[in-house]
Design an enzyme around this catalytic site. Structure first.
Site, PDB file in Angstrom:
ATOM      1  N   ASN A  60     -30.119 -11.422  37.500  1.00 17.53           N
ATOM      2  CA  ASN A  60     -29.293 -12.602  37.227  1.00 17.53           C
ATOM      3  C   ASN A  60     -29.411 -13.647  38.340  1.00 17.53           C
ATOM      4  O   ASN A  60     -29.455 -14.856  38.093  1.00 17.53           O
ATOM      5  CB  ASN A  60     -27.829 -12.191  37.061  1.00 17.53           C
ATOM      6  N   ASP A  75     -19.200  -4.699  33.976  1.00 22.91           N
ATOM      7  CA  ASP A  75     -18.661  -3.571  34.748  1.00 22.91           C
ATOM      8  C   ASP A  75     -17.892  -2.571  33.889  1.00 22.91           C
ATOM      9  O   ASP A  75     -17.772  -1.404  34.270  1.00 22.91           O
ATOM     10  CB  ASP A  75     -17.734  -4.078  35.863  1.00 22.91           C
ATOM     11  N   ASP A 114     -22.916  34.742  55.353  1.00 23.66           N
ATOM     12  CA  ASP A 114     -22.786  36.150  55.733  1.00 23.66           C
ATOM     13  C   ASP A 114     -23.026  36.971  54.471  1.00 23.66           C
ATOM     14  O   ASP A 114     -22.970  36.456  53.356  1.00 23.66           O
ATOM     15  CB  ASP A 114     -21.386  36.395  56.288  1.00 23.66           C
ATOM     16  N   ASP A 132     -15.873  32.768  56.167  1.00 24.28           N
ATOM     17  CA  ASP A 132     -14.422  32.827  55.978  1.00 24.28           C
ATOM     18  C   ASP A 132     -13.662  33.406  57.160  1.00 24.28           C
ATOM     19  O   ASP A 132     -12.453  33.588  57.092  1.00 24.28           O
ATOM     20  CB  ASP A 132     -14.084  33.627  54.719  1.00 24.28           C
ATOM     21  N   ASP A 155     -16.602  32.133  62.214  1.00 20.81           N
ATOM     22  CA  ASP A 155     -17.451  31.209  61.455  1.00 20.81           C
ATOM     23  C   ASP A 155     -17.096  29.739  61.700  1.00 20.81           C
ATOM     24  O   ASP A 155     -17.775  28.850  61.181  1.00 20.81           O
ATOM     25  CB  ASP A 155     -17.322  31.487  59.949  1.00 20.81           C
ATOM     26  N   ASN A 207     -19.659 -10.791  34.634  1.00 17.88           N
ATOM     27  CA  ASN A 207     -19.582  -9.683  35.586  1.00 17.88           C
ATOM     28  C   ASN A 207     -18.521  -8.670  35.172  1.00 17.88           C
ATOM     29  O   ASN A 207     -18.747  -7.451  35.227  1.00 17.88           O
ATOM     30  CB  ASN A 207     -19.253 -10.244  36.982  1.00 17.88           C
TER      31      ASN A 207
END
Length: 832
Positions: free
Chosen positions: A650, A679, A329, A582, A586, A675
């Protein structure tokens, strides 16, 4: 806990309700409310979770692959391999602990943010009206409801003024239903009880007071939610992650089964081969992806909150980053939203004290939701309502587009109606001239219409006034106009231009008159041919609308359902659409958009429907939020790119070398440690910087691009592995321990260092990573180089390796990263 007030409340008269609920017209005392809150619990659909931490921790191990690995490790213990199995169990648990703390921190951060935008309701406590959080409302409370409010609990109506409630959340029917006080028949179904209000519904118009009879899990809405087990629909990103996860699982299972079969065929130990295969499966699937996503989204939500953008639903951040059309709006976003009453005039356009007084009385006595137009009238007022008495009110709604009050002074009753010009004119059969005389309306209609058009083209927002001597909206006398100014914000043109550069196209959806919208368009530099009215859209087919929504940028005189239709048409054309609104009109548009954006000062119903809430209604704030949303999405995708390519590489390396080795290329515990170490740096990606050019355009999840990336860079990773194998075989003549130690070091060091290259599309040294990411990479890389010389390394079957092997690993890693840089340039260039 569930409310204990299970009785035929809809059938009881008011005095019995007060007696049963031990309440009164002035509401509960604070002391009574505190006791009831302890007795009944918070007004929540779900009780506060007990033991959530334990559930979250256990969820880290719900992957079937991890459960299989744990089972195989336990089997290994029973067959005598206690040490290795214990180490495997320890690594799996440590990985779970890491994911647990990351996800718990993300959830806690989200809860803290949501407390900043909680919905509140007007409640009578100690005889005074106060605003309270909905979760603190208890049975016996007296609540005051106005248009735009969410009904906070199941209630019985005590008083009402033209109260209409939208019960679509319970019935699916979008038309509001009228509610009136007074007992309903005992046998009447709950949705047909005219005196009952239910949690989850919304006040569409009017106002009223009600007594709360059930809260939380004792409400009808709670029972409905329990029956249908509602789950929000997946976002595009969530769907993409799930599909990609299944794809990786299929690929992993095929290769792991192949590796296991080959090792058994080559007569390697069965249990060790099984553990190795399962360890590869666990190591090659990005099992930390859920934690990484939670951490990244949570970090992004905190960053956005610092910039006055509150995220209510974390997955919506990725849609925010993908958004390429923003519908809004104009009031408060394009314009300042600080309306001022410029003048009150009669039919001839000259100032009218009577029009000013009647406008003031209408705004002063209306009992619906507060709106900027009435606030502007009251701020400008020089009149008093002391001699006037309010008799009745016909509240504003979005169909009639007008508000009427009935007042009395010195025994004379007067209806004053204020609203949109066409809707007021439709009620009039005469007009009051500037000298006070009355004339037939038909004789002056063309003059009124021409004046209204002229003022609208000048940019004024205009309401009209009419009055009558009865309490009905009929046979009214047209009195005049109220003109309001709402200037364009100084930075609007610049912000719209910046949004366009970032790939976000703005479309204005307003209920204002076409001439007003055209004037705004002119100030924004938008040609009037890009404007269309709601009246014109009524005759447009859905097929034709697809073309119109692409061509037009300003849509005026819209009804709420037309906003929803425009948004759905934009989405069907493949756009990711955000809607900023708002008001209670709406709500349907907010639900329909990919990203519903509300303002903290807006109606409760709008905030409840929204995914994201702005603490300030500013396009500039929204622009910052879009940028942060894109950063969050891009940092999440970095993990997907890194994890999938490294894991695929891998997997390819282990599958191939297993055919030629008389022993396992890595022990199961070494696979899991690889692993785990890989990570650690990737957990720091949430804090990483994002190259400025990456946030200039909307970003999207693209399964095909990720798959291509995984194959290309996975093969480069595998190439480095096979180069390492060749040196270990032919130069160092490595035995099992040296082979496993050498490849372990090369695998981890190259995997963590290449993170610095893959994280950016630029040249490695022209994009600066975040400090936490650099620190994590260096700690893991340096620690891995020293690990074979430690007693901790010995636990994992690692042994010291010669300096020449370190030099070889360093050389291979440098060549690998250089190849990644070249491949990266070619790969991303091919996408354009």
């Amino acid at each position: 806990m569930r409310s204990k007030n299970k009785f035929a409340f809809w059938h009881w008269p008011t005095d019995q309700l007060f007696l049963h609920l031990r309440s009164r017209q002035g509401g509960l005392t604070s002391q009574e409310a505190t006791y009831r809150l302890h007795h009944y619990g918070l007004n929540l659909l779900k009780p506060p979770k007990q033991g959530r931490g334990l559930v979250l921790f256990l969820s880290q191990f719900k992957s079937p692959l991890i459960l299989l690995l744990l089972g195989a490790a336990i089997l290994s213990v029973s067959l005598g391999g206690r040490t290795d199995a214990t180490i495997i169990l320890a690594i799996v648990i440590l990985s779970g602990v890491l994911g647990f703390f990351q996800e718990r921190g993300a959830l806690n951060a989200l809860e803290e943010l949501l407390r900043a935008v909680e919905n509140k309701t007007a409640v009578l406590r100690d005889g005074k009206e106060v605003e309270l959080s909905n979760e603190k409302i208890v049975p016996g409370d007296i609540v005051v409801l106005r248009a735009g409010d969410l009904v906070p609990a199941d209630c019985v109506l005590l008083e009402s003024t033209h109260l209409f409630v939208n019960e679509a959340s319970l019935t699916g029917e979008s038309s509001p239903v009228e509610k009136r006080p007074g007992p309903s028949p005992l046998e009447r179904p709950h949705l047909e009880r005219t005196n009952s209000l239910f949690l989850g519904t919304m006040v569409a118009s009017g106002c009223g007071t009600a007594i709360v009879v059930a809260t939380g899990q004792g409400t009808e809405y709670s029972h409905l939610v329990e029956q249908i087990r509602f789950r929000p629909p997946e976002t595009a990103f969530e769907l993409g992650v799930r599909k990609f996860g299944f794809f990786l699982l299929q690929v992993t299972l095929v290769i792991v089964i192949f590796i296991f079969a080959v090792n058994v065929y080559l007569q390697k130990p069965f249990i060790e081969s099984l553990l190795f295969a399962l360890a590869i499966a666990v190591g090659l699937t990005p099992q930390l992806l859920p934690a990484i996503i939670s951490v990244n989204l949570s970090h992004g939500a905190r960053q956005m909150a610092a910039k006055k953008v509150i995220v209510r639903r974390l997955p919506s951040i990725e849609n925010f980053g993908q958004m390429n059309v923003l519908c809004t709006d104009k009031t408060g976003t394009i314009t300042t939203g600080k309306l001022e009453l410029a003048t009150a005039v009669g039919i001839d356009g000259s100032p009218s004290d009577k029009a000013s007084l009647y406008g003031f009385l209408n705004a002063h006595f209306q009992g619906g939701y507060t709106n900027p137009l009435d606030q502007a009238i009251l701020a400008h007022a020089t009149h008093s309502a002391a001699d006037w008495e309010k008799i009745d009110e016909i509240p504003y709604d979005f169909i009639r587009k007008r508000l009427s009050i009935v007042v009395r002074k010195q025994g004379q009753t007067l209806l004053i109606s204020k609203g949109a010009v066409p809707q007021i004119l439709s009620l009039c059969d005469q007009v009051e001239l500037s000298d006070g005389t009355l004339a037939p309306f038909a004789e002056h209609k063309e003059r009124i219409d021409a004046y209204f058009e002229e003022k609208s083209r000048s940019g004024f927002r205009t309401l009209s006034l009419a009055y009558g001597s009865s309490s009905e909206e009929e046979h009214l006398t047209f009195l005049g106009f109220l003109h309001f100014t709402d200037p364009i914000k100084p930075d609007t043109v610049e912000v719209i231009s910046e949004l366009k550069k970032k790939g976000v196209h703005l479309k204005i959806l307003t209920g204002d008159h076409s001439s007003v919208a055209a004037q705004v368009a002119t100030q924004l530099g938008i040609h009037h041919t890009f404007l269309i009215s709601g009246e014109e859209l009524k005759t447009v087919s859905d097929e034709a609308l697809h073309k119109i929504v692409y061509q037009k940028n300003i849509f005026a005189q819209l009804e709420p359902n037309q906003k929803e239709r425009i948004i759905l048409s934009l989405r069907q054309a493949g756009n990711v659409v955000g809607y900023l609104g708002d008001g209670i009109n709406d709500v349907s548009a907010l639900h329909s958009a990919d990203v519903g954006i509300a303002v903290d000062s807006g109606a409760d119903a709008a905030k409840e429907a929204a995914d994201i809430i702005l603490l300030e209604k500013e396009l500039s704030v929204l622009r910052v939020g879009i940028e942060e949303g894109r950063r969050t999405f891009i940092n999440t995708m970095k993990y997907v790119y890194m994890a999938t390519s490294a894991n695929f590489g891998n997997m390819f390396s282990m599958a191939g070398i297993s055919l030629f080795l008389p022993f396992l290329p890595l022990l199961p515990k070494q696979v899991l440690l690889t692993n785990f170490f890989s990570d650690l740096p990737e957990m720091a990606l949430a804090t990483d910087r994002v190259d400025s050019e990456r946030i200039e355009k909307p970003v999207k999840w693209d399964f095909h691009v990720i798959r291509r990336f995984m194959v290309l860079f996975g093969l480069l990773n595998s190439l480095a592995d096979y180069a390492t194998f060749a040196f270990l075989f032919f130069y160092f003549h490595a035995d099992q321990t040296l082979f496993q130690s050498g490849w372990f070091v090369e695998n981890v060091v190259s995997a963590v260092l290449v993170v610095l290259a893959i994280r950016t599309r630029r040249f490695l040294f022209s994009s600066k990573p975040s400090s936490p990411l650099i620190l994590a990479v260096l700690i893991v890389a340096i620690g891995t180089l020293f690990l074979p010389y430690t007693s901790f390394g010995a636990l994992f079957g690692l042994a010291p390796i010669p300096l020449a092997l370190y030099l070889m690993i360093g050389s291979i890693t440098l060549v690998y990263i250089a190849l990644v840089e070249v491949a990266k340039r070619l790969f991303f260039r091919s996408l354009h």
